[in-house]
Design a protein around this motif. Structure first.
Motif, mmCIF file in Angstrom:
data_model
loop_
_atom_site.group_PDB
_atom_site.id
_atom_site.type_symbol
_atom_site.label_atom_id
_atom_site.label_comp_id
_atom_site.label_asym_id
_atom_site.label_seq_id
_atom_site.Cartn_x
_atom_site.Cartn_y
_atom_site.Cartn_z
ATOM 1 N N ARG A 453 0.831 -1.210 0.000
ATOM 2 C CA ARG A 453 0.000 0.000 0.000
ATOM 3 C C ARG A 453 0.860 1.252 0.000
ATOM 4 O O ARG A 453 0.485 2.275 -0.573
ATOM 5 C CB ARG A 453 -0.943 0.020 1.203
ATOM 6 C CG ARG A 453 -2.047 -1.021 1.167
ATOM 7 C CD ARG A 453 -3.119 -0.732 2.217
ATOM 8 N NE ARG A 453 -3.882 0.471 1.880
ATOM 9 C CZ ARG A 453 -3.808 1.629 2.520
ATOM 10 N NH1 ARG A 453 -2.978 1.776 3.546
ATOM 11 N NH2 ARG A 453 -4.543 2.643 2.163
ATOM 12 N N ALA A 454 2.013 1.170 0.627
ATOM 13 C CA ALA A 454 2.893 2.340 0.690
ATOM 14 C C ALA A 454 3.396 2.747 -0.686
ATOM 15 O O ALA A 454 3.780 3.903 -0.890
ATOM 16 C CB ALA A 454 4.076 2.055 1.613
ATOM 17 N N VAL A 455 3.411 1.815 -1.636
ATOM 18 C CA VAL A 455 3.808 2.152 -3.010
ATOM 19 C C VAL A 455 2.601 2.104 -3.948
ATOM 20 O O VAL A 455 2.744 1.917 -5.156
ATOM 21 C CB VAL A 455 4.955 1.249 -3.515
ATOM 22 C CG1 VAL A 455 6.224 1.540 -2.743
ATOM 23 C CG2 VAL A 455 4.609 -0.233 -3.426
ATOM 24 N N HIS A 456 1.411 2.264 -3.359
ATOM 25 C CA HIS A 456 0.158 2.391 -4.118
ATOM 26 C C HIS A 456 -0.199 1.129 -4.905
ATOM 27 O O HIS A 456 -0.854 1.201 -5.941
ATOM 28 C CB HIS A 456 0.221 3.599 -5.063
ATOM 29 C CG HIS A 456 0.247 4.920 -4.365
ATOM 30 N ND1 HIS A 456 -0.879 5.702 -4.169
ATOM 31 C CD2 HIS A 456 1.272 5.603 -3.796
ATOM 32 C CE1 HIS A 456 -0.550 6.811 -3.529
ATOM 33 N NE2 HIS A 456 0.760 6.764 -3.288
ATOM 34 N N LEU A 457 0.194 -0.029 -4.429
ATOM 35 C CA LEU A 457 -0.187 -1.299 -5.053
ATOM 36 C C LEU A 457 -1.154 -2.012 -4.112
ATOM 37 O O LEU A 457 -0.819 -2.961 -3.414
ATOM 38 C CB LEU A 457 1.051 -2.155 -5.335
ATOM 39 C CG LEU A 457 2.008 -1.569 -6.387
ATOM 40 C CD1 LEU A 457 3.275 -2.418 -6.492
ATOM 41 C CD2 LEU A 457 1.323 -1.472 -7.749
ATOM 42 N N ASP A 458 -2.388 -1.551 -4.119
ATOM 43 C CA ASP A 458 -3.355 -1.968 -3.108
ATOM 44 C C ASP A 458 -3.852 -3.395 -3.271
ATOM 45 O O ASP A 458 -4.382 -3.980 -2.330
ATOM 46 C CB ASP A 458 -4.551 -1.015 -3.117
ATOM 47 C CG ASP A 458 -4.192 0.379 -2.633
ATOM 48 O OD1 ASP A 458 -3.009 0.609 -2.295
ATOM 49 O OD2 ASP A 458 -5.082 1.251 -2.597
ATOM 50 N N SER A 459 -3.712 -3.974 -4.463
ATOM 51 C CA SER A 459 -4.221 -5.332 -4.674
ATOM 52 C C SER A 459 -3.207 -6.397 -4.283
ATOM 53 O O SER A 459 -3.512 -7.594 -4.361
ATOM 54 C CB SER A 459 -4.607 -5.523 -6.145
ATOM 55 O OG SER A 459 -3.464 -5.458 -6.978
ATOM 56 N N GLU A 460 -2.029 -5.979 -3.866
ATOM 57 C CA GLU A 460 -0.970 -6.937 -3.556
ATOM 58 C C GLU A 460 -0.964 -7.282 -2.065
ATOM 59 O O GLU A 460 -1.548 -6.597 -1.240
ATOM 60 C CB GLU A 460 0.385 -6.352 -3.957
ATOM 61 C CG GLU A 460 0.383 -5.755 -5.356
ATOM 62 C CD GLU A 460 1.281 -6.474 -6.324
ATOM 63 O OE1 GLU A 460 1.974 -7.416 -5.904
ATOM 64 O OE2 GLU A 460 1.293 -6.093 -7.507
ATOM 65 N N GLY A 461 -0.259 -8.368 -1.757
ATOM 66 C CA GLY A 461 -0.099 -8.745 -0.354
ATOM 67 C C GLY A 461 -1.206 -9.602 0.204
ATOM 68 O O GLY A 461 -1.368 -9.686 1.422
#
Length: 522
Positions: A453-461
């Motif tokens: 989320r900190a690098v704006h990749l909300d669908s990951e993790g």
């Protein structure tokens, strides 16, 4: 076989809150194409039997210095020395194996752990190193011990703040000698160090790291060279370039943000973090390196170039200055635009309710390091020495921040503390101050999804249908509970920072469907 072969991972335990009974997942084209029970699994080109292992989203380390980590892993590790004499002995042994013209590079000494917290002087260091130049960074990386030969090679250090003829340098003087020491490392050595660090990260279940570079930390060649190997059989690297007013340059270099180690102050270990009240063990309140106006202007510059911004801020006075800058930027841009950028503050160690409320108001992400409390928090440790017991127990308030909705992204600041993701999760769960403790689930999320989320990749993790197939496979000697490893002893008296419960061991790390680490593979 098809052009895009699929892989079925079966007979495991999946951390999949949407389907807690799932025991298998299918990977195709770098994504999770199916997950569910073994009995329902579709056919696949390749099958991997997990033999009961736990599968979780892979970790993200949200604050790393990759080249320095690699150099520390392959260089002189001083984290175990407990006296000036032990440090000199370690330097002598290490230097004996180097050419006469080499620079002795070491890291990790921490005088707060010594019974007599007095490091050796420049002359003693030079004698131990056989006359070689010596640069030994303190655990915080905000100060260093250097030998007489290195001091002589950096005459400009004498005239800037932080110089001390003893050879223990801080502030600007430290930056001067650090640059000189780094210049002794060849490009080929840096490439090797970077790969050593990233391979080590992959072996710990880390699939991505946030590199915090900048003109005071690294150089542009080091930074761009690291980004060039991102994901090439190694963890992905997301770079932050910490240069004031440098949003355009950060974008040119391939960074995702103009921040990271953009210093608003120093560190507690070196007495340079900027506090609102004086240090308990010395005079003064540390040093602030930025004004609120500079913070504002940097954020406005970031807005022009569509970049995420951020600052290194440890002391409450420095954090207050940063938040004043956020407020001034919000007056120009509007609060919602500031929030949407997900600007960051690294470390955020000395906080109070007012400052935490500022993080909530402006949507600031807190990039924090739970190992800081594990190593230096609590009675009788460095934080108490520097701050006094009450302030030390209030430091690193990750539990309080999580409770009110501050977005957290956990990391190590390696080589300040080692790459150790499960150790960091347990440190957050076992914070020295019970008020600040987090659940295993919340701490794990901060070290996985929080980093994405900190690098704006909300669908990951996450392990979910259609999500990137980025995960780690674990042996869990202490067992699994509700889809996550058991990290604490059953005996309540044994719990805490020195909990004997064995941590999980990584068996494999998969990044977007590609195996970047496999236990036992050469």
């Amino acid at each position: 076989m098809t052009n895009n072969p699929s892989t079925l991972y079966r007979a495991g335990v999946l951390h999949c809150p949407a389907d807690p009974s799932a025991t298998a997942l299918l990977v195709r084209d770098g994504r999770i194409a199916w997950l569910g029970a073994d009995a329902d699994a579709p056919a696949a080109d390749r099958v991997v039997d997990l033999d009961g292992a736990l599968v979780t989203p892979a970790f993200v380390d949200a604050h790393v210095h990759v080249s320095d980590t690699g150099l520390a892993l392959s260089g002189l590790d001083l984290s175990a020395v407990r006296s000036a004499g032990e440090l000199l002995d370690a330097v002598s042994v290490f230097a004996a194996g180097l050419p006469a013209e080499a620079v002795v590079l070491g890291h990790g000494w921490d005088e707060s752990t010594w019974s007599v917290p007095q490091p050796p002087g420049a002359v003693e260091l030079g004698r131990a190193a056989g006359g070689r130049r010596v640069y030994l960074s303190q655990a915080s990386i905000h100060s260093a011990l250097v030998s007489s030969a290195l001091l002589a090679a950096c005459p400009e250090a004498v005239a800037v703040p932080g110089y001390d003829e003893s050879g223990w340098l801080r502030r600007d003087a430290h930056h001067v000698v650090r640059a000189a020491a780094r210049a002794s490392v060849t490009r080929s050595q840096r490439v090797v160090a970077q790969r050593v660090a990233l391979r080590h990260a992959a072996s710990l279940g880390i699939a991505a790291v946030h590199e915090c570079g900048g003109p005071e930390i690294s150089d542009e060649e080091d930074f761009t060279g690291l980004l060039a190997v991102s994901g090439a059989g190694l963890p992905e690297v997301y770079g932050y370039w910490g240069e004031l007013g440098g949003a355009a340059r950060a974008r040119e270099l391939g960074a995702v943000g103009a921040g990271g180690d953009l210093f608003a102050d120093g560190a507690l270990g070196s007495g340079t973090a900027h506090l609102s009240r004086a240090y308990a063990d010395g005079e003064g309140c540390g040093h602030g390196y930025l004004s609120a106006q500079q913070v504002r202007d940097h954020l406005l510059d970031c807005a022009v170039y569509g970049m995420q911004g951020g600052f290194h801020a440890i002391g409450d006075a420095a954090i207050s200055t940063v938040l004043e800058g956020f407020a001034a930027a919000a007056q120009r841009l509007g609060t919602e635009r500031v929030r949407a950028a997900r600007h960051r503050v690294e470390h955020a160690e000395v906080m109070d309710r007012r400052l935490i409320a500022g993080f909530v108001e402006f949507g600031v992400m807190a990039s924090m390091q739970p190992a800081f409390d594990r190593l230096w928090g609590g009675a009788g440790r460095m934080y108490e020495t520097r701050l006094g017991l009450a302030r030390s127990l209030a430091s690193n308030p990750m539990g309080a921040m999580h409770a009110v909705g501050v977005a957290l992204a956990f990391g190590s600041d390696s080589p300040v503390t080692p790459l150790d993701p499960w150790g960091s999760v347990r440190a957050a769960v076992a914070h020295h101050n019970p008020v600040q403790r987090m659940s295993v689930r919340a701490a794990f999320a901060a070290h996985t999804r929080g980093g994405w989320r900190a690098v704006h990749l909300d669908s990951e993790g996450v392990l979910a249908l259609g999500a990137p197939a980025t995960f780690a496979v674990w042996s869990t000697p202490a067992g699994v509970e509700r889809g996550l490893p058991v990290l604490q002893a059953e005996d309540l008296q044994a719990r805490g920072v020195d909990d004997p419960t064995p941590l999980p061991v990584c068996r494999a790390t998969v990044l977007r469907g590609a195996v970047i680490y496999e236990e036992g593979a050469s």
